[in-house]
Enzyme design. Structure first.
Site, short mmCIF file in Angstrom:
data_model
loop_
_atom_site.label_atom_id
_atom_site.label_comp_id
_atom_site.label_asym_id
_atom_site.label_seq_id
_atom_site.Cartn_x
_atom_site.Cartn_y
_atom_site.Cartn_z
N LEU A 14 0.89 -1.21 0.07
CA LEU A 14 -0.08 0.07 0.04
C LEU A 14 0.87 1.13 -0.06
CD1 LEU A 14 -3.07 -0.95 2.47
CD2 LEU A 14 -2.69 -1.02 -0.06
N HIS A 15 1.46 1.54 -1.18
CA HIS A 15 2.37 2.82 -1.15
C HIS A 15 1.13 3.93 -1.66
CE1 HIS A 15 2.45 2.74 -5.63
NE2 HIS A 15 2.41 1.30 -5.47
N LEU A 16 1.70 5.20 -2.09
CA LEU A 16 0.66 6.10 -2.31
C LEU A 16 -0.34 5.99 -3.19
CD1 LEU A 16 0.23 9.06 -1.45
CD2 LEU A 16 1.64 10.04 -3.04
N GLU A 87 -3.48 -2.07 -9.39
CA GLU A 87 -2.25 -2.45 -10.24
C GLU A 87 -2.21 -3.65 -10.91
OE1 GLU A 87 0.70 -1.94 -7.11
OE2 GLU A 87 0.78 0.27 -7.53
#
Length: 87
Positions: A14-16, A87
């Site tokens: 869970l990046h930006l 993604e």
């Protein structure tokens, strides 16, 4: 209150960008939405809270929804996470 455990599948965790998608999805509901990871609890409607949880690919979180549309919120968020959050 309803809750369900789900595994984060997108390769970078869970990046930006996926955190933003998760928050945007959570904000569509009136319910209070949080998730638990290890001993921490994060507000799913706050990007900083989600990023601060440092969720990596393969980590299991427990989504917790509480409010008038809790069931719909839980189903939508589990679906979004299982589909990789864009993604």
């Amino acid at each position: 209150m309803v809750s369900q455990k789900v595994t984060v599948k997108n390769p970078t965790g869970l990046h930006l960008r996926p955190a933003g998608i998760l928050c945007k999805e959570a904000m569509q509901f009136k319910s209070h939405i949080t998730f638990r990871y290890r001993e921490n609890t994060a507000n799913a409607k706050s990007v900083l809270s989600v990023l601060g949880a440092c969720i990596k690919s393969g980590d299991e979180i427990e989504l917790v929804c509480e409010g008038e549309d809790e069931q719909e919120a839980l189903v939508a968020l589990v679906h979004a996470i299982e589909n990789g959050l864009g993604e």
